[in-house]
Design an enzyme around this catalytic site. Structure first.
Site, PDB file in Angstrom:
ATOM      1  N   GLN A  34       7.481  43.263  33.971  1.00  0.00           N
ATOM      2  CA  GLN A  34       8.887  44.045  34.280  1.00  0.00           C
ATOM      3  C   GLN A  34       9.728  43.214  35.100  1.00  0.00           C
ATOM      4  O   GLN A  34      10.966  43.240  35.180  1.00  0.00           O
ATOM      5  CB  GLN A  34       8.603  45.211  35.245  1.00  0.00           C
ATOM      6  CG  GLN A  34       7.954  46.369  34.781  1.00  0.00           C
ATOM      7  CD  GLN A  34       7.743  47.412  35.727  1.00  0.00           C
ATOM      8  OE1 GLN A  34       6.758  48.076  35.789  1.00  0.00           O
ATOM      9  NE2 GLN A  34       8.522  47.491  36.452  1.00  0.00           N
ATOM     10  N   GLY A  74      16.143  41.062  48.579  1.00  0.00           N
ATOM     11  CA  GLY A  74      15.987  42.534  49.046  1.00  0.00           C
ATOM     12  C   GLY A  74      16.366  42.805  50.371  1.00  0.00           C
ATOM     13  O   GLY A  74      16.985  41.681  50.892  1.00  0.00           O
ATOM     14  N   ASP A 122      14.192  46.468  41.975  1.00  0.00           N
ATOM     15  CA  ASP A 122      13.731  47.835  42.373  1.00  0.00           C
ATOM     16  C   ASP A 122      14.987  48.938  42.478  1.00  0.00           C
ATOM     17  O   ASP A 122      14.694  50.034  42.491  1.00  0.00           O
ATOM     18  CB  ASP A 122      12.900  47.808  43.742  1.00  0.00           C
ATOM     19  CG  ASP A 122      11.431  47.000  43.548  1.00  0.00           C
ATOM     20  OD1 ASP A 122      11.207  46.699  42.678  1.00  0.00           O
ATOM     21  OD2 ASP A 122      11.237  46.194  44.399  1.00  0.00           O
ATOM     22  N   HIS A 147       4.023  42.776  36.100  1.00  0.00           N
ATOM     23  CA  HIS A 147       4.907  41.601  36.392  1.00  0.00           C
ATOM     24  C   HIS A 147       5.905  41.525  35.035  1.00  0.00           C
ATOM     25  O   HIS A 147       6.714  40.751  34.947  1.00  0.00           O
ATOM     26  CB  HIS A 147       4.239  40.446  37.045  1.00  0.00           C
ATOM     27  CG  HIS A 147       4.082  40.617  38.213  1.00  0.00           C
ATOM     28  ND1 HIS A 147       2.961  41.180  38.648  1.00  0.00           N
ATOM     29  CD2 HIS A 147       4.701  40.225  39.515  1.00  0.00           C
ATOM     30  CE1 HIS A 147       2.727  41.106  39.927  1.00  0.00           C
ATOM     31  NE2 HIS A 147       3.806  40.526  40.338  1.00  0.00           N
ATOM     32  N   GLY A 169      10.775  38.852  45.808  1.00  0.00           N
ATOM     33  CA  GLY A 169      10.462  38.858  44.521  1.00  0.00           C
ATOM     34  C   GLY A 169      11.719  38.461  43.788  1.00  0.00           C
ATOM     35  O   GLY A 169      12.823  38.764  43.793  1.00  0.00           O
TER      36      GLY A 169
END
Ligand code: ADP
Ligand code: F6P
Length: 318
Positions: A251, A103, A128, A249, A12
Site C-alpha cells: 500500500q 505525519g 493514512d 506495505h 512513514g
C-alpha cells in the site's frame, strides 16, 4: 529574510513525497533561496547529512514512490536536548528554515523546532489521511488506488471459488483507506474503528449473507483484531471457505497518481511561499480544493472528519 531552506521527509514514506520535494526545491530556487535536502529525517540533521541541491535534483523522481531523500523515525527527537543539538547544527550550517514532510508526529517535532528558532512548515505526507487540517494527505490517493486494484483482483478469485475474502488494510487507526476502498469496490462489509466493530455481529451477518451470495468481500482496518484468528473463526462458524489477504506495505509504494502529484506540487510550492513571507510553525493543507495553512498546535487539535455519511451510502449500495 530567509536565505537557506532545508527540507526533509520523516515518518512513514508515501507516494507523492518526491513530487512535493520537486516543487519545493524548484520554487525555492526561483525565489532565490539556497535549497538543502537533509537525508533520513530528523536523524539526518544530527548526522550532518545535508546536500545543497540544484533545480534538477528531483527531475527523475517525479514518477517514483518512496522518498529520494529517505526517511526515518527518531524517537529521541522528543527529548529537548536532542532538538537543541539539532538547532545548533542547523544554525552552524546557516539553515534558517525547514520544510518537514511527514505525519502528525513529524509536525510535533517541527513545531518544537520553530519554538527554538528554526522556522518550520509541515506538509502532510502519509498514506493514512489522518491529518485533520487537510482533506487529503500526500500518498492517500495513490495508496487508495493500489488497495482498490488489489481488492478487485481478490474479488475475481473469491467469486470463482465461492469464497469469502477478508482483506486487512493499513491505515494506522485512521479508517479512511478502508472506508473509501469499501465504497470504491462495493465491498460487502467494511469494519473500521469508527463503525463500532462487533465481530460477533460480523459473523452473524456473514451467515445471513451466505444464504444470498456465493462470495463475499470483507474489509478490516489494521490494528482492530487478529485477522488470522478471525478468518479461521469465520470459516468454522459460517462454513464459508474463507481466505485472508493482508495488504501491508504494498500500500505504500508505487507511482503517485496524477491527483497526488497535483496536490503534492501545489503544497510543496506553497510551503516555500509561506517561508518567503516569514511564516512558520504552520502546516499546509488543501481544504475544499484551496491551499491553506494552520498553526501546527491548532491543526493537531482539530477533529478528524469521520465521513459518517460514507457508511450510510455504503449501506445503500453494497
Ligand atoms: P509520522 O510523522 O508519520 O506521524 P511518527 O509519529 O513516527 O510518524 O513521527 C516521526 C518522527 O517525528 C519521530 O520519529 C520523531 O523523530 C518525531 N516526533 C514524533 N513525535 C514527536 C514529538 N512529540 N516531539 C518531537 N518530535 C517528535
Ligand atoms: O503511517 C503509515 C503507516 O504505513 C501506517 O499505515 C502503518 O500502521 C505504519 O505506517 C507501518 O509502519 P512501518 O513501516 O514502520 O511498519
Amino acid at each position: 529574510m530567509i536565505k537557506k531552506i532545508g527540507i526533509l521527509t520523516s515518518g512513514g514514506d508515501s507516494p507523492g513525497m518526491n513530487a512535493a520535494l520537486l516543487a519545493a526545491i524548484k520554487t525555492g530556487i526561483k525565489l532565490n533561496k539556497e535549497m538543502y535536502v537533509i537525508y533520513e529525517g530528523y536523524r539526518g540533521i544530527l548526522e550532518h547529512k545535508f546536500e545543497k541541491v540544484t533545480t534538477s535534483f528531483m527531475d527523475d523522481y517525479l514518477t517514483r514512490g518512496g522518498t529520494r531523500i529517505k526517511t526515518a523515525r527518531l524517537p529521541e527527537f522528543k527529548e529537548e536536548d536532542v532538538r537543541k543539538k539539532a538547532v545548533e547544527i542547523l544554525k552552524e550550517e546557516g539553515i534558517d528554515a525547514l520544510i518537514v514532510i511527514g505525519g502528525d508526529g513529524s509536525y510535533r517535532g517541527a513545531k518544537k523546532l520553530t519554538d527554538l528558532g528554526i522556522l518550520c512548515v509541515g506538509l502532510p505526507g502519509t498514506i493514512d489521511n489522518d491529518i485533520a487540517s487537510t482533506d487529503y494527505t500526500i500518498g492517500f490517493d495513490t495508496s487508495l488506488n493500489t488497495i482498490v486494484e488489489a481488492i478487485d483482483k481478490i474479488k475475481e478469485t473469491m467469486q470463482s471459488h465461492n469464497r469469502c475474502g477478508i482483506v486487512e488494510i493499513m491505515g494506522n487507526r485512521c479508517p479512511d483507506l478502508t472506508l473509501y476502498a469499501g465504497i470504491a469496490t462495493t465491498a460487502d462489509i467494511i469494519i473500521t474503528g469508527d463503525n463500532n466493530p462487533n465481530f460477533d455481529d460480523v459473523v452473524e451477518q456473514l451467515k445471513e449473507l451466505k444464504k444470498k451470495k456465493d462470495y463475499a468481500i470483507v474489509l478490516i482496518s489494521e490494528k482492530l483484531i487478529d485477522t488470522i484468528a478471525f478468518t479461521e473463526r469465520v470459516s468454522k462458524e459460517t462454513g464459508w471457505e474463507t481466505r485472508l489477504s493482508i495488504l501491508g506495505h504494498i500500500q505504500r509504494g508505487g507511482t503517485p497518481s496524477a491527483m497526488e502529484r497535483v496536490n503534492a506540487i501545489r503544497m510543496g510550492s506553497y510551503a516555500v511561499e509561506l517561508l518567503d513571507k516569514n511564516i512558520g510553525g504552520v502546516c499546509v493543507g488543501i481544504v475544499n480544493n484551496e491551499l491553506t495553512h494552520y498553526d501546527i498546535d491548532i491543526a493537531l487539535e482539530l477533529e478528524r472528519n469521520k465521513h459518517l455519511e460514507f457508511y450510510r451510502i455504503h449501506d445503500l449500495i453494497k
